[in-house]
Design a protein around this motif. Structure first.
Motif, PDB file in Angstrom:
ATOM      1  N   GLN A   9      -8.916 -27.686 -69.313  1.00 58.78           N
ATOM      2  CA  GLN A   9      -9.258 -26.389 -68.622  1.00 58.78           C
ATOM      3  C   GLN A   9     -10.802 -26.387 -68.291  1.00 58.78           C
ATOM      4  O   GLN A   9     -11.593 -26.979 -69.179  1.00 58.78           O
ATOM      5  CB  GLN A   9      -8.903 -25.248 -69.618  1.00 58.78           C
ATOM      6  N   GLU A  43     -14.456 -24.520 -67.520  1.00 59.56           N
ATOM      7  CA  GLU A  43     -15.166 -23.274 -67.789  1.00 59.56           C
ATOM      8  C   GLU A  43     -16.572 -23.348 -67.301  1.00 59.56           C
ATOM      9  O   GLU A  43     -17.144 -24.499 -67.366  1.00 59.56           O
ATOM     10  CB  GLU A  43     -15.233 -22.737 -69.283  1.00 59.56           C
ATOM     11  N   LYS A  47     -12.554 -28.466 -71.066  1.00 57.56           N
ATOM     12  CA  LYS A  47     -11.971 -28.412 -72.356  1.00 57.56           C
ATOM     13  C   LYS A  47     -11.089 -29.697 -72.912  1.00 57.56           C
ATOM     14  O   LYS A  47     -10.037 -29.997 -72.158  1.00 57.56           O
ATOM     15  CB  LYS A  47     -11.074 -27.077 -72.606  1.00 57.56           C
TER      16      LYS A  47
END
Length: 700
Positions: free
Chosen positions: A553, A555, A615
């Motif tokens: 993921q 960010e 992540k």
């Protein structure tokens, strides 16, 4: 498959491996005196292993040897790379090269007229009353002054004299120098001349070319120049080490921890990003495990064999752009870590009138006196003298053959002799244990002062924080540090002794891009900042998108670095399109840190940054279930003598592996792990949680 997380420290190398390979687990289960094996809820195990960083009689590289020991192969056999999924590690190779000035030979190319700019620096005087100013050793060997110049507005005043530059570079190349640092005036904004010179250097054959507008694209020639020289000085030696490791691990994904707390692929690991590689893993490990345990306000305390690293956490990692490490100015984002030369290996001195602890360290070879290699007395030896370290519960990895326990007899002999020397010099007789306790008190005070610098002196009330204590020696002084600071609670993870290595496995892949702005903070500039940040985000993502085989993921974090006009005190806040909100965030932090605000002064945008985070999958936390009735209390395996609070105590020793959730132990007591020792002082108690976390609380 094996996942390897390693931290090569100054004294010990820590390795944490996560595997589902039952064959490896069955074999290591017969070697529990050397390996700690902990089951995880998802059919995997964590293997913890610790070995000396330097043991030339036994092995060449500690990390590679550790992997061999876990897999179970000799030093001559090739490592079966098919069994290893990934290796994530931090290293002190570049840090040690900088401290010892053992990097590669470097030539500095700088704008004509600024040959001595980096040596002159900012003319700071750390010791204002020193009559003799000793300047730090310059990392570059030769200087080439380039006849070129841009002005501050981007006007080309003098074009690059390419023929002369080529001739000068060829002359330097012929002396054997292969690394160059290119640092020109105003090149952070106008890099064309640096790019021209870089092309010339590449054609001549320089193998390491560090260009300042790529290394540190910010204002300030001196710190930008120093950062570029550091990169040119360290990157070659770092790449040689990376290649050495990679040669033993062909086709294995190899990642390294950067100074900003993010992982990067081995081939992208640069000298400028490596200075705090090991300590950064510790901060990540401390923060992530503390958050899992429910703590949001954290003081991290990492006491190893050579040094102690402390940091402050209040919801997000704290970073700083400007730093000075080993006498060298750096201008790249690094975790805000305060490091002092105080660790288990810090050498104890008596100078004729007072006790001294460090800054010299005994390292791992010869190590403390108790390591059986002829070393001097250290903080570790003082804890042996006080009974806080019991040799029978310490790994038997000492001596020339690496198979003997700690030597307590030599420690008693040396402290007895030292006590007599002190009595002769001062007329004040103290017992050997009182002398050892005095040295510990000084070491504790030094480490507590380091924590005060990153907390109390910045307006944070440490009594509201948990002290996350880790490192091989951290548990031995945790209660003493907390007492000195007024901290009421201490958190000790089951892997506290190797938390820097464990942190490598908890870290994410990060790429940060920043750019100087130097414009007033006004609503009209917001669209320009948004456009710059979009460009920085694309640059950062382009570095990470090569890792398509990893599921992650993403960010994105956008920050803006602000300062009052006419000052250099930068405060970082979250970037938003609301100028008023950013100003409020700045003033709140400025008031907390400095005690005042200046509303009449204009706010200047020093720089902006974009961080892209991928992540990663991280190991789960071990969970244990209570097997005994709640009323049954833990039983000690032995009662020993421990000296604390100016007297000897009958002190029970507990094995952490025998403790169960909700067990409570009041001090004085010692909890022994395979990788560290935890000393519970008389006014403290320890409670074990369901996740095998030890929480130490002061008894009111």
């Amino acid at each position: 498959m094996l996942k390897i997380f390693a931290d090569r420290g100054g004294t010990f190398t820590d390795i944490v491996a996560v595997t589902n390979n039952q064959t490896i687990i069955d074999r290591l289960s017969n070697c529990t005196e050397r390996f700690l094996i902990v089951p995880l809820p998802n059919q995997e195990w964590v293997i913890v292993y610790k070995l000396l960083s330097e043991n030339p009689e036994q092995y060449e590289d500690a990390v590679i040897q550790g992997i061999r020991d876990i897999i179970g192969i000799s030093g001559n056999e090739p490592i079966p790379y098919q069994t290893i999924e990934v290796v994530k590690m931090g290293t002190t190779v570049a840090t040690n090269a900088l401290l010892e000035r053992h990097g590669d030979r470097v030539v500095l190319l700088i704008t004509k007229g600024f040959k001595d700019a980096l040596r002159i620096g900012y003319q700071n005087r750390p010791n204002i009353f020193a009559r003799q100013i000793i300047l730090p050793t310059m990392l570059y060997e030769q200087v080439i002054e380039v006849d070129e110049r841009y002005d501050a507005h981007g006007n080309e005043l003098i074009s690059v004299n390419t023929e002369q530059t080529k001739q000068d570079l060829q002359t330097v190349y012929n002396t054997g120098i292969r690394s160059c640092a290119i640092v020109l005036m105003h090149s952070d904004r106008y890099p064309k001349h640096e790019q021209q010179i870089s092309k010339i250097a590449q054609e001549i054959g320089f193998t390491q070319i560090s260009i300042s507008h790529q290394i540190s694209p910010l204002m300030k020639l001196i710190s930008r120049g120093d950062t570029t020289v550091v990169d040119a000085y360290l990157t070659p030696i770092l790449h040689r080490y990376v290649n050495q490791v990679a040669n033993h691990l062909p086709n294995v994904k190899l990642m390294f921890m950067k100074s900003d707390g993010g992982l990067t692929d081995a081939e992208k690991f640069q000298g400028k990003d490596s200075i705090l590689s090991g300590p950064a893993g510790g901060i990540v490990g401390a923060v992530q495990t503390s958050k899992r345990a429910g703590f949001d306000l954290v003081i991290t305390f990492d006491m190893g064999g050579t040094s102690t690293d402390v940091a402050h956490f209040k919801g997000e990692y704290e970073r700083q752009i400007d730093s000075e490490i080993a006498g060298v100015r750096m201008r790249v984002p690094v975790l805000a870590i305060n490091t002092i030369a105080a660790g288990g290996g810090s050498i104890l001195h008596f100078d004729g009138s007072s006790y001294r602890v460090g800054p010299e360290s005994a390292g791992s070879n010869p190590g403390p006196a108790s390591y059986r290699r002829g070393g001097k007395l250290t903080v570790t030896d003082a804890n042996v003298m006080l009974g806080k370290i019991q040799p029978q519960y310490f790994p038997a990895v000492f001596g020339i053959e690496g198979n003997l326990p700690l030597d307590k007899e030599i420690v008693i002999h040396k402290f007895t002799q030292l006590a007599e020397d002190i009595a002769s010099a001062t007329g004040n007789y103290r017992t050997p244990e009182q002398v050892a306790s005095g040295f510990i008190s000084i070491a504790v005070e030094n480490m507590a002062n380091a924590i005060k610098k990153i907390s109390l002196q910045r307006g944070y009330d440490v009594s509201q924080y948990v002290l996350c204590c880790f490192g091989g020696a951290g548990g031995q002084v945790a209660c003493l540090i907390a007492d000195t600071l007024g901290i009421k609670k201490i958190f000790l993870h089951p892997f506290a002794g190797v938390l820097s290595a464990y942190g490598m496995g908890l870290a994410d892949v990060r790429s940060t891009r920043l750019i100087g702005v130097e414009q007033p903070l006004k609503p009209a500039i917001i669209p320009q900042l948004q456009q710059l940040m979009a460009s920085l985000q694309i640059q950062a993502q382009s570095e990470l998108n090569h890792q398509e085989e990893i599921k992650f993921q993403e960010e994105v974090i956008k920050k803006i670095n602000l300062k009052y006009e006419g000052t250099n005190s930068i405060i970082t806040v979250d970037f938003t399109s609301d100028v008023t909100l950013m100003q409020h965030l700045f003033e709140t932090e400025h008031k907390s840190r400095y005690g005042f605000i200046q509303t009449e002064k204009l706010l200047i945008i020093e720089s902006i940054s974009v961080e892209v985070i991928q992540k990663m999958d991280t190991p789960e936390e071990p969970v244990i279930i209570r097997k005994l009735p709640g009323e049954e209390t833990p039983q000690p395996v032995e009662i020993v003598k421990m000296f604390t609070g100016e007297k000897w105590h009958d002190t029970p020793i507990y094995l952490r592996e025998n403790l169960q959730p909700e067990d409570s132990i009041k001090g004085a007591a010692i909890i022994v792990e395979k990788i560290s020792t935890i000393v519970i002082e008389p006014n403290w108690q320890a409670i074990l949680t369901k996740r095998n976390h030890l929480i130490l609380q002061r008894i009111i």
